[in-house]
Design a protein around this motif. Structure first.
Motif, PDB file in Angstrom:
ATOM      1  N   PHE A   1      50.880  39.859  42.177  1.00  0.00           N
ATOM      2  CA  PHE A   1      49.807  39.428  43.398  1.00  0.00           C
ATOM      3  C   PHE A   1      49.338  38.056  42.871  1.00  0.00           C
ATOM      4  N   ILE A   2      48.936  37.316  43.667  1.00  0.00           N
ATOM      5  CA  ILE A   2      48.221  35.922  43.592  1.00  0.00           C
ATOM      6  C   ILE A   2      47.046  36.149  44.346  1.00  0.00           C
ATOM      7  N   VAL A   3      45.880  35.700  43.916  1.00  0.00           N
ATOM      8  CA  VAL A   3      44.472  35.777  44.380  1.00  0.00           C
ATOM      9  C   VAL A   3      43.827  34.617  43.793  1.00  0.00           C
ATOM     10  N   PRO A   4      42.989  34.101  44.716  1.00  0.00           N
ATOM     11  CA  PRO A   4      42.022  32.980  44.320  1.00  0.00           C
ATOM     12  C   PRO A   4      41.304  33.422  43.235  1.00  0.00           C
TER      13      PRO A   4
ATOM     14  N   GLU B   1      42.452  45.175  39.869  1.00  0.00           N
ATOM     15  CA  GLU B   1      42.551  46.016  38.543  1.00  0.00           C
ATOM     16  C   GLU B   1      41.932  47.845  39.054  1.00  0.00           C
ATOM     17  N   ASP B   2      40.959  47.581  39.551  1.00  0.00           N
ATOM     18  CA  ASP B   2      40.268  49.020  39.758  1.00  0.00           C
ATOM     19  C   ASP B   2      41.369  49.856  40.724  1.00  0.00           C
ATOM     20  N   CYS B   3      42.237  49.241  41.571  1.00  0.00           N
ATOM     21  CA  CYS B   3      43.274  50.041  42.189  1.00  0.00           C
ATOM     22  C   CYS B   3      44.179  50.746  41.369  1.00  0.00           C
ATOM     23  N   PHE B   4      44.356  50.122  40.053  1.00  0.00           N
ATOM     24  CA  PHE B   4      45.288  50.582  39.045  1.00  0.00           C
ATOM     25  C   PHE B   4      44.598  51.682  38.009  1.00  0.00           C
ATOM     26  N   ASN B   5      43.136  51.748  38.119  1.00  0.00           N
ATOM     27  CA  ASN B   5      42.556  52.357  36.997  1.00  0.00           C
ATOM     28  C   ASN B   5      43.046  53.705  36.958  1.00  0.00           C
TER      29      ASN B   5
ATOM     30  N   GLY C   1      47.735  54.140  33.824  1.00  0.00           N
ATOM     31  CA  GLY C   1      48.423  53.527  32.799  1.00  0.00           C
ATOM     32  C   GLY C   1      49.094  52.396  33.054  1.00  0.00           C
ATOM     33  N   ALA C   2      48.618  51.744  34.014  1.00  0.00           N
ATOM     34  CA  ALA C   2      49.270  50.270  34.352  1.00  0.00           C
ATOM     35  C   ALA C   2      48.987  49.241  33.093  1.00  0.00           C
ATOM     36  N   VAL C   3      50.097  48.442  32.853  1.00  0.00           N
ATOM     37  CA  VAL C   3      50.021  47.268  31.856  1.00  0.00           C
ATOM     38  C   VAL C   3      49.764  46.034  32.880  1.00  0.00           C
ATOM     39  N   ILE C   4      48.747  45.397  32.786  1.00  0.00           N
ATOM     40  CA  ILE C   4      48.105  44.397  33.800  1.00  0.00           C
ATOM     41  C   ILE C   4      48.009  43.046  32.756  1.00  0.00           C
ATOM     42  N   GLU C   5      48.947  41.999  33.223  1.00  0.00           N
ATOM     43  CA  GLU C   5      48.851  40.753  32.700  1.00  0.00           C
ATOM     44  C   GLU C   5      48.505  39.523  33.795  1.00  0.00           C
ATOM     45  N   SER C   6      47.447  38.761  33.201  1.00  0.00           N
ATOM     46  CA  SER C   6      47.120  37.770  34.414  1.00  0.00           C
ATOM     47  C   SER C   6      47.579  36.335  33.931  1.00  0.00           C
ATOM     48  N   LYS C   7      47.398  35.441  34.860  1.00  0.00           N
ATOM     49  CA  LYS C   7      47.707  33.885  34.303  1.00  0.00           C
ATOM     50  C   LYS C   7      47.041  32.998  35.469  1.00  0.00           C
ATOM     51  N   THR C   8      46.156  32.350  34.709  1.00  0.00           N
ATOM     52  CA  THR C   8      45.538  31.468  35.731  1.00  0.00           C
ATOM     53  C   THR C   8      46.404  30.025  36.145  1.00  0.00           C
TER      54      THR C   8
ATOM     55  N   LYS D   1      47.452  26.155  36.759  1.00  0.00           N
ATOM     56  CA  LYS D   1      47.068  24.929  36.251  1.00  0.00           C
ATOM     57  C   LYS D   1      45.649  24.420  36.529  1.00  0.00           C
ATOM     58  N   ASN D   2      45.354  24.420  37.620  1.00  0.00           N
ATOM     59  CA  ASN D   2      44.013  23.853  38.008  1.00  0.00           C
ATOM     60  C   ASN D   2      43.217  24.997  38.232  1.00  0.00           C
ATOM     61  N   ALA D   3      43.263  26.293  37.785  1.00  0.00           N
ATOM     62  CA  ALA D   3      42.397  27.070  37.606  1.00  0.00           C
ATOM     63  C   ALA D   3      41.858  27.718  39.060  1.00  0.00           C
ATOM     64  N   LYS D   4      42.770  27.413  40.333  1.00  0.00           N
ATOM     65  CA  LYS D   4      42.360  27.812  41.545  1.00  0.00           C
ATOM     66  C   LYS D   4      42.775  29.097  41.738  1.00  0.00           C
ATOM     67  N   TYR D   5      43.997  29.616  41.286  1.00  0.00           N
ATOM     68  CA  TYR D   5      44.565  30.821  41.456  1.00  0.00           C
ATOM     69  C   TYR D   5      44.976  31.632  40.175  1.00  0.00           C
ATOM     70  N   THR D   6      44.820  32.757  40.419  1.00  0.00           N
ATOM     71  CA  THR D   6      45.309  33.673  39.346  1.00  0.00           C
ATOM     72  C   THR D   6      46.376  34.594  39.722  1.00  0.00           C
ATOM     73  N   SER D   7      47.529  34.573  38.848  1.00  0.00           N
ATOM     74  CA  SER D   7      48.529  35.615  39.252  1.00  0.00           C
ATOM     75  C   SER D   7      48.481  37.065  38.276  1.00  0.00           C
ATOM     76  N   LEU D   8      48.587  38.033  38.972  1.00  0.00           N
ATOM     77  CA  LEU D   8      48.779  39.242  38.067  1.00  0.00           C
ATOM     78  C   LEU D   8      50.114  40.040  38.311  1.00  0.00           C
ATOM     79  N   SER D   9      50.336  40.443  37.198  1.00  0.00           N
ATOM     80  CA  SER D   9      51.585  40.997  37.101  1.00  0.00           C
ATOM     81  C   SER D   9      51.269  42.580  36.528  1.00  0.00           C
ATOM     82  N   ILE D  10      51.602  43.419  37.349  1.00  0.00           N
ATOM     83  CA  ILE D  10      51.161  44.965  37.130  1.00  0.00           C
ATOM     84  C   ILE D  10      52.453  45.946  37.125  1.00  0.00           C
ATOM     85  N   THR D  11      52.716  46.361  35.797  1.00  0.00           N
ATOM     86  CA  THR D  11      53.648  47.195  35.444  1.00  0.00           C
ATOM     87  C   THR D  11      52.927  48.881  35.311  1.00  0.00           C
ATOM     88  N   VAL D  12      53.759  49.524  36.263  1.00  0.00           N
ATOM     89  CA  VAL D  12      53.029  50.971  36.335  1.00  0.00           C
ATOM     90  C   VAL D  12      54.076  51.938  36.486  1.00  0.00           C
ATOM     91  N   ASN D  13      54.099  53.057  35.864  1.00  0.00           N
ATOM     92  CA  ASN D  13      55.165  54.177  36.217  1.00  0.00           C
ATOM     93  C   ASN D  13      54.507  55.007  37.435  1.00  0.00           C
TER      94      ASN D  13
END
Length: 95
Positions: free
Chosen positions: A31-34, A44-48, A51-58, A60-72
């Motif tokens: 997912f990409i979110v402002p 993140e709350d949707c995956f509470n 057991g999801a593993v959530i990684e986020s990356k902002t 370069k200009n910090a305008k957006y954040t990408s979330l990679s969520i791995t869940v069984n």
């Protein structure tokens, strides 16, 4: 996306997931979110308690954040259910 288009999309996704994966299986959401702590927390709350593993990356200009969520998950219906749940959050782009 109108309701018919959305229904067709999820129907195709379910077919593809059923044919290419054995279930239960790990699934990777992207997912990409402002960049906004409240929006990120909503996702993140949707995956509470899943057991999801959530990684986020902002970006370069910090305008957006990408979330990679791995869940069984147990089946394609659970994958689609999470997409619909996150899709209710304004400004989120699902990849």
């Amino acid at each position: 996306m109108d309701q018919n288009t959305e229904d067709e999309f999820y129907s195709r996704l379910k077919e593809q997931l059923s044919s290419v994966s054995k279930w239960p299986s790990n699934y990777l959401y992207k997912f990409i979110v402002p960049t906004n702590e409240l929006k990120i927390k909503e996702i993140e709350d949707c995956f509470n308690n899943t057991g999801a593993v959530i990684e986020s990356k902002t970006s370069k200009n910090a305008k957006y954040t990408s979330l990679s969520i791995t869940v069984n998950l147990n089946n394609p219906d659970e994958v689609i259910e999470k997409y619909k749940e996150v899709g209710k959050i304004e400004g989120v782009i699902s990849l």
